[in-house]
Design a protein around this motif. Structure first.
Motif, mmCIF file in Angstrom:
data_model
loop_
_atom_site.group_PDB
_atom_site.id
_atom_site.type_symbol
_atom_site.label_atom_id
_atom_site.label_comp_id
_atom_site.label_asym_id
_atom_site.label_seq_id
_atom_site.Cartn_x
_atom_site.Cartn_y
_atom_site.Cartn_z
ATOM 1 N N ASN A 149 0.854 -1.184 0.000
ATOM 2 C CA ASN A 149 0.000 0.000 0.000
ATOM 3 C C ASN A 149 0.892 1.237 0.000
ATOM 4 O OD1 ASN A 149 -2.110 1.755 0.197
ATOM 5 N ND2 ASN A 149 -2.480 1.378 2.370
ATOM 6 N N GLN A 150 0.944 1.938 -1.117
ATOM 7 C CA GLN A 150 1.806 3.106 -1.247
ATOM 8 C C GLN A 150 0.950 4.365 -1.305
ATOM 9 O OE1 GLN A 150 4.216 2.273 -4.670
ATOM 10 N NE2 GLN A 150 5.416 0.747 -3.582
ATOM 11 N N SER B 299 6.147 5.174 2.690
ATOM 12 C CA SER B 299 5.320 4.060 2.220
ATOM 13 C C SER B 299 5.880 3.431 0.936
ATOM 14 C CB SER B 299 3.878 4.528 1.987
ATOM 15 O OG SER B 299 3.828 5.488 0.961
ATOM 16 N N LEU B 300 6.835 4.085 0.286
ATOM 17 C CA LEU B 300 7.453 3.516 -0.914
ATOM 18 C C LEU B 300 8.456 2.417 -0.574
ATOM 19 C CD1 LEU B 300 8.128 6.801 -2.920
ATOM 20 C CD2 LEU B 300 6.222 5.215 -3.204
ATOM 21 N N PHE B 301 8.882 2.367 0.676
ATOM 22 C CA PHE B 301 9.903 1.401 1.080
ATOM 23 C C PHE B 301 9.273 0.096 1.538
ATOM 24 C CE2 PHE B 301 12.477 5.125 0.980
ATOM 25 C CZ PHE B 301 13.750 4.668 0.695
ATOM 26 N N THR B 302 9.699 -0.987 0.908
ATOM 27 C CA THR B 302 9.350 -2.340 1.325
ATOM 28 C C THR B 302 10.668 -3.068 1.585
ATOM 29 O OG1 THR B 302 9.401 -3.270 -0.912
ATOM 30 C CG2 THR B 302 7.309 -2.317 -0.171
ATOM 31 N N TRP B 303 10.588 -4.317 1.922
ATOM 32 C CA TRP B 303 11.818 -5.074 2.161
ATOM 33 C C TRP B 303 12.618 -5.286 0.873
ATOM 34 C CZ3 TRP B 303 12.547 -10.051 0.184
ATOM 35 C CH2 TRP B 303 11.427 -10.617 -0.424
ATOM 36 N N LEU C 219 4.564 22.582 -9.870
ATOM 37 C CA LEU C 219 5.723 21.942 -9.261
ATOM 38 C C LEU C 219 5.341 20.488 -9.060
ATOM 39 C CD1 LEU C 219 6.961 24.570 -6.669
ATOM 40 C CD2 LEU C 219 8.020 23.929 -8.835
ATOM 41 N N THR C 220 6.192 19.586 -9.535
ATOM 42 C CA THR C 220 5.889 18.158 -9.507
ATOM 43 C C THR C 220 7.003 17.410 -8.790
ATOM 44 O OG1 THR C 220 4.745 18.384 -11.621
ATOM 45 C CG2 THR C 220 5.334 16.164 -10.938
ATOM 46 N N LEU C 221 6.609 16.617 -7.799
ATOM 47 C CA LEU C 221 7.570 15.736 -7.132
ATOM 48 C C LEU C 221 7.509 14.389 -7.827
ATOM 49 C CD1 LEU C 221 9.568 15.194 -4.789
ATOM 50 C CD2 LEU C 221 7.611 14.323 -3.497
ATOM 51 N N HIS C 222 8.587 14.027 -8.493
ATOM 52 C CA HIS C 222 8.721 12.731 -9.172
ATOM 53 C C HIS C 222 9.553 11.820 -8.285
ATOM 54 C CE1 HIS C 222 7.573 14.161 -13.290
ATOM 55 N NE2 HIS C 222 7.982 15.320 -12.787
ATOM 56 N N TRP C 223 9.292 10.503 -8.354
ATOM 57 C CA TRP C 223 10.152 9.551 -7.669
ATOM 58 C C TRP C 223 10.293 8.285 -8.495
ATOM 59 C CZ3 TRP C 223 5.395 10.912 -5.581
ATOM 60 C CH2 TRP C 223 4.423 9.918 -5.597
ATOM 61 N N HIS C 224 11.463 7.669 -8.345
ATOM 62 C CA HIS C 224 11.785 6.393 -8.992
ATOM 63 C C HIS C 224 12.218 5.444 -7.884
ATOM 64 C CE1 HIS C 224 11.871 8.018 -13.149
ATOM 65 N NE2 HIS C 224 12.150 9.126 -12.503
ATOM 66 N N VAL C 225 11.495 4.345 -7.747
ATOM 67 C CA VAL C 225 11.815 3.342 -6.738
ATOM 68 C C VAL C 225 12.711 2.290 -7.379
ATOM 69 C CG1 VAL C 225 10.898 1.601 -5.167
ATOM 70 C CG2 VAL C 225 9.649 3.747 -5.528
ATOM 71 N N MET C 226 13.893 2.110 -6.803
ATOM 72 C CA MET C 226 14.862 1.152 -7.316
ATOM 73 C C MET C 226 14.874 -0.069 -6.400
ATOM 74 S SD MET C 226 17.708 3.961 -8.137
ATOM 75 C CE MET C 226 17.151 5.444 -8.948
ATOM 76 N N ALA D 103 8.144 4.280 -11.365
ATOM 77 C CA ALA D 103 8.151 5.709 -11.082
ATOM 78 C C ALA D 103 6.723 6.216 -10.963
ATOM 79 C CB ALA D 103 8.880 6.445 -12.193
ATOM 80 N N ASP D 104 6.583 7.323 -10.252
ATOM 81 C CA ASP D 104 5.286 7.986 -10.122
ATOM 82 C C ASP D 104 5.550 9.440 -9.760
ATOM 83 O OD1 ASP D 104 2.554 8.278 -10.166
ATOM 84 O OD2 ASP D 104 2.161 6.843 -8.570
#
Length: 167
Positions: free
Chosen positions: A34-35, A71-75, A137-144, A152-153
């Motif tokens: 759940n992000q 909330s973007l962080f999982t194991w 203004l846009t906050l972008h993120w990329h989950v690696m 990304a979202d």
């Protein structure tokens, strides 16, 4: 009786298949997390708004960036790359994006932050289209992830505008 080559090949194929399956499980499990990240950006000050000697508009802003990306962080998350971009339209281009600030977030403990900063990268328009311009203004993120597909979202925050005259 099977030869040594046949047995080695069977062991290798079994090992690679098991490894692929083990890597696919964490990637698949990320789909069910759940992000719900949140962010707010305020412009505290327009430090500089000028026309450069060769005709381009340049803006320097002081931003107050508040974000909760925990909330973007999982194991399975290795790190998150986040950046703030100014997005606007001009007669020549339907979408102009200028990166203003970025950060690499290595773990969940650093994913909730508030920072007041000037734009890290120069906000320059190729031309003189920024006077009186409305922008987002846009906050972008990329989950690696550690394994699996990167995704990304973004969160778009509309309603910002620049002054009609240079400062």
């Amino acid at each position: 009786m099977h030869s040594l080559d046949y047995r080695a090949n069977a062991l290798l194929i079994f090992s690679v298949t098991a490894l692929a399956f083990i890597c696919a499980i964490p990637s698949f499990s990320d789909k069910f997390s759940n992000q719900n990240p949140s962010a707010e950006i305020q412009i505290l000050n327009i430090n500089r708004f000028k026309k450069q000697s060769y005709g381009n508009d340049e803006v320097s802003l002081t931003l107050d960036i508040t974000a909760d990306l925990q909330s973007l962080f999982t194991w399975n998350t290795k790190q998150v790359f986040a950046f703030v971009a100014a997005e606007y339209e001009t007669p020549k281009n339907s979408l102009n994006q200028v990166s203003l600030w970025d950060v690499i977030i290595p773990d969940k403990e650093h994913a909730k932050f508030r920072i007041q900063t000037s734009n890290k990268y120069r906000f320059i328009d190729q031309g003189h289209n920024l006077r009186g311009k409305e922008f987002n203004l846009t906050l972008h993120w990329h989950v690696m992830p550690k394994t699996g597909k990167m995704f990304a979202d973004k969160i778009v925050m509309p309603g910002y505008s620049l002054p009609d005259a240079y400062k």
